[in-house]
Design a protein around this motif. Structure first.
Motif, PDB file in Angstrom:
ATOM      1  N   LEU A   1       0.842  -1.196   0.000  1.00 17.37           N
ATOM      2  CA  LEU A   1       0.000   0.000   0.000  1.00 17.37           C
ATOM      3  C   LEU A   1       0.877   1.246   0.000  1.00 17.37           C
ATOM      4  O   LEU A   1       1.759   1.396   0.848  1.00 17.37           O
ATOM      5  CB  LEU A   1      -0.911   0.011   1.231  1.00 17.37           C
ATOM      6  CG  LEU A   1      -1.814   1.241   1.389  1.00 17.37           C
ATOM      7  CD1 LEU A   1      -2.835   1.317   0.254  1.00 17.37           C
ATOM      8  CD2 LEU A   1      -2.516   1.219   2.745  1.00 17.37           C
ATOM      9  N   PHE A   2       0.633   2.120  -0.965  1.00  9.71           N
ATOM     10  CA  PHE A   2       1.313   3.410  -1.031  1.00  9.71           C
ATOM     11  C   PHE A   2       0.304   4.494  -0.659  1.00  9.71           C
ATOM     12  O   PHE A   2      -0.847   4.449  -1.107  1.00  9.71           O
ATOM     13  CB  PHE A   2       1.859   3.668  -2.435  1.00  9.71           C
ATOM     14  CG  PHE A   2       2.914   2.689  -2.861  1.00  9.71           C
ATOM     15  CD1 PHE A   2       4.232   2.843  -2.454  1.00  9.71           C
ATOM     16  CD2 PHE A   2       2.585   1.605  -3.662  1.00  9.71           C
ATOM     17  CE1 PHE A   2       5.212   1.935  -2.841  1.00  9.71           C
ATOM     18  CE2 PHE A   2       3.554   0.692  -4.054  1.00  9.71           C
ATOM     19  CZ  PHE A   2       4.869   0.860  -3.641  1.00  9.71           C
ATOM     20  N   VAL A   3       0.742   5.448   0.141  1.00 10.04           N
ATOM     21  CA  VAL A   3      -0.152   6.541   0.531  1.00 10.04           C
ATOM     22  C   VAL A   3       0.536   7.882   0.313  1.00 10.04           C
ATOM     23  O   VAL A   3       1.739   8.012   0.516  1.00 10.04           O
ATOM     24  CB  VAL A   3      -0.592   6.422   2.012  1.00 10.04           C
ATOM     25  CG1 VAL A   3      -1.456   5.190   2.220  1.00 10.04           C
ATOM     26  CG2 VAL A   3       0.602   6.401   2.957  1.00 10.04           C
ATOM     27  N   SER A   4      -0.239   8.849  -0.132  1.00  6.05           N
ATOM     28  CA  SER A   4       0.224  10.238  -0.101  1.00  6.05           C
ATOM     29  C   SER A   4      -0.582  10.914   1.004  1.00  6.05           C
ATOM     30  O   SER A   4      -1.781  10.645   1.163  1.00  6.05           O
ATOM     31  CB  SER A   4       0.025  10.933  -1.450  1.00  6.05           C
ATOM     32  OG  SER A   4      -1.336  11.058  -1.768  1.00  6.05           O
ATOM     33  N   LEU A   5       0.087  11.733   1.784  1.00  9.91           N
ATOM     34  CA  LEU A   5      -0.516  12.276   3.000  1.00  9.91           C
ATOM     35  C   LEU A   5      -0.928  13.732   2.834  1.00  9.91           C
ATOM     36  O   LEU A   5      -0.381  14.463   2.000  1.00  9.91           O
ATOM     37  CB  LEU A   5       0.468  12.157   4.161  1.00  9.91           C
ATOM     38  CG  LEU A   5       0.970  10.743   4.473  1.00  9.91           C
ATOM     39  CD1 LEU A   5       1.958  10.787   5.629  1.00  9.91           C
ATOM     40  CD2 LEU A   5      -0.183   9.801   4.790  1.00  9.91           C
ATOM     41  N   ASN A   6      -1.892  14.126   3.633  1.00 10.14           N
ATOM     42  CA  ASN A   6      -2.275  15.530   3.674  1.00 10.14           C
ATOM     43  C   ASN A   6      -1.164  16.340   4.338  1.00 10.14           C
ATOM     44  O   ASN A   6      -0.344  15.805   5.093  1.00 10.14           O
ATOM     45  CB  ASN A   6      -3.594  15.695   4.432  1.00 10.14           C
ATOM     46  CG  ASN A   6      -4.771  15.182   3.621  1.00 10.14           C
ATOM     47  OD1 ASN A   6      -4.878  15.450   2.421  1.00 10.14           O
ATOM     48  ND2 ASN A   6      -5.658  14.434   4.263  1.00 10.14           N
ATOM     49  N   GLU A   7      -1.138  17.617   4.050  1.00  8.63           N
ATOM     50  CA  GLU A   7      -0.065  18.489   4.529  1.00  8.63           C
ATOM     51  C   GLU A   7       0.053  18.439   6.053  1.00  8.63           C
ATOM     52  O   GLU A   7      -0.944  18.471   6.776  1.00  8.63           O
ATOM     53  CB  GLU A   7      -0.338  19.928   4.086  1.00  8.63           C
ATOM     54  CG  GLU A   7       0.820  20.872   4.334  1.00  8.63           C
ATOM     55  CD  GLU A   7       0.587  22.249   3.736  1.00  8.63           C
ATOM     56  OE1 GLU A   7       1.380  23.155   4.038  1.00  8.63           O
ATOM     57  OE2 GLU A   7      -0.382  22.409   2.967  1.00  8.63           O
ATOM     58  N   GLY A   8       1.293  18.301   6.514  1.00  2.00           N
ATOM     59  CA  GLY A   8       1.553  18.283   7.945  1.00  2.00           C
ATOM     60  C   GLY A   8       1.431  16.916   8.596  1.00  2.00           C
ATOM     61  O   GLY A   8       1.682  16.778   9.800  1.00  2.00           O
ATOM     62  N   LYS A   9       1.063  15.894   7.819  1.00  2.44           N
ATOM     63  CA  LYS A   9       0.909  14.549   8.370  1.00  2.44           C
ATOM     64  C   LYS A   9       2.158  13.716   8.098  1.00  2.44           C
ATOM     65  O   LYS A   9       2.900  13.970   7.157  1.00  2.44           O
ATOM     66  CB  LYS A   9      -0.319  13.856   7.778  1.00  2.44           C
ATOM     67  CG  LYS A   9      -1.616  14.628   7.966  1.00  2.44           C
ATOM     68  CD  LYS A   9      -1.933  14.867   9.435  1.00  2.44           C
ATOM     69  CE  LYS A   9      -3.233  15.638   9.598  1.00  2.44           C
ATOM     70  NZ  LYS A   9      -3.550  15.898  11.026  1.00  2.44           N
ATOM     71  N   LYS A  10       2.374  12.696   8.939  1.00  2.00           N
ATOM     72  CA  LYS A  10       3.577  11.873   8.842  1.00  2.00           C
ATOM     73  C   LYS A  10       3.205  10.397   8.933  1.00  2.00           C
ATOM     74  O   LYS A  10       2.373  10.012   9.760  1.00  2.00           O
ATOM     75  CB  LYS A  10       4.538  12.248   9.977  1.00  2.00           C
ATOM     76  CG  LYS A  10       5.835  11.458   9.994  1.00  2.00           C
ATOM     77  CD  LYS A  10       6.692  11.878  11.184  1.00  2.00           C
ATOM     78  CE  LYS A  10       7.974  11.064  11.247  1.00  2.00           C
ATOM     79  NZ  LYS A  10       8.795  11.427  12.435  1.00  2.00           N
TER      80      LYS A  10
END
Length: 200
Positions: free
Chosen positions: A118-127
């Motif tokens: 699973l690949f994820v792109s995160l919302n700004e400020g998330k880690k």
């Protein structure tokens, strides 16, 4: 039945793995889906990849002696441990989480089986830390099944998509499995594929 194997460019090929298509109508061919009055679901299921050509969703190879080898599904279905999982089931759950902007699930060959990555792109400020990975797995287990839990979760900057906005799962799966990726021109963001080579 007029069965052919097509490559990514829509060219008929012999002696290579390609997409199973029927280039002429055949006797048992469905003509519509129930509750699909406009025919949108029907066209999307069978005629979207190669307009006007029935695309069955399997990879085959037509040999020089007119034999056929069937390799399995070419669509967005994962098969860990022989259990078929639709990627949409994963996206529906993962993308409800406030940290997740977008996601992509693909299969990688592993010891004679397939594991889900699973690949994820995160919302700004998330880690993507251990706590978030654990919560993703817990959500999938609770709202789907243990089979939906990915073996690995990685962060990427963006998810590759076609010009029409569809997630590009097959190209990423090919990269992870050491196969050549063709037809990058069909992508809205072809540069996004570069980030996946480090996960081979």
């Amino acid at each position: 039945m007029k069965v052919e194997a097509l490559n990514e460019k829509g060219e008929s090929i012999i002696g290579e793995k390609g997409e199973l298509v029927c280039t002429a109508p055949f006797p048992s061919m469905p003509v519509y889906f129930w509750d699909d009055e406009e025919g949108a679901k029907y066209r999307k299921a069978y005629f979207e990849k190669y307009p006007g050509i029935w695309t069955h969703g399997d990879y085959i190879e037509i040999t020089e002696s007119a034999g056929i080898k069937v390799y399995g599904r070419s669509d967005a279905t994962l098969n860990p441990g022989g259990v078929r999982i639709g990627t949409a089931e994963i996206y529906r759950i993962v993308e409800e989480m406030e940290e997740i902007h977008d996601s992509l699930a693909v299969g990688k060959k592993w010891n004679g089986d397939e594991k889900v990555i699973l690949f994820v792109s995160l919302n700004e400020g998330k880690k993507l830390d251990h706590e978030l990975k654990d919560r993703i797995k817990a959500e999938l287990k609770a709202k789907a099944t243990p089979r939906h839990i990915p073996s690995d979760i990685f962060e990427v900057k963006e998810i590759p998509r076609t010009i029409s906005g569809k997630k590009v799962e097959i190209a990423v799966s090919k990269i992870l499995n050491g196969e050549e990726v063709n037809n990058k021109d069909a992508l809205a963001n072809p540069h996004s594929l570069d980030q996946f080579y480090r996960f081979k």
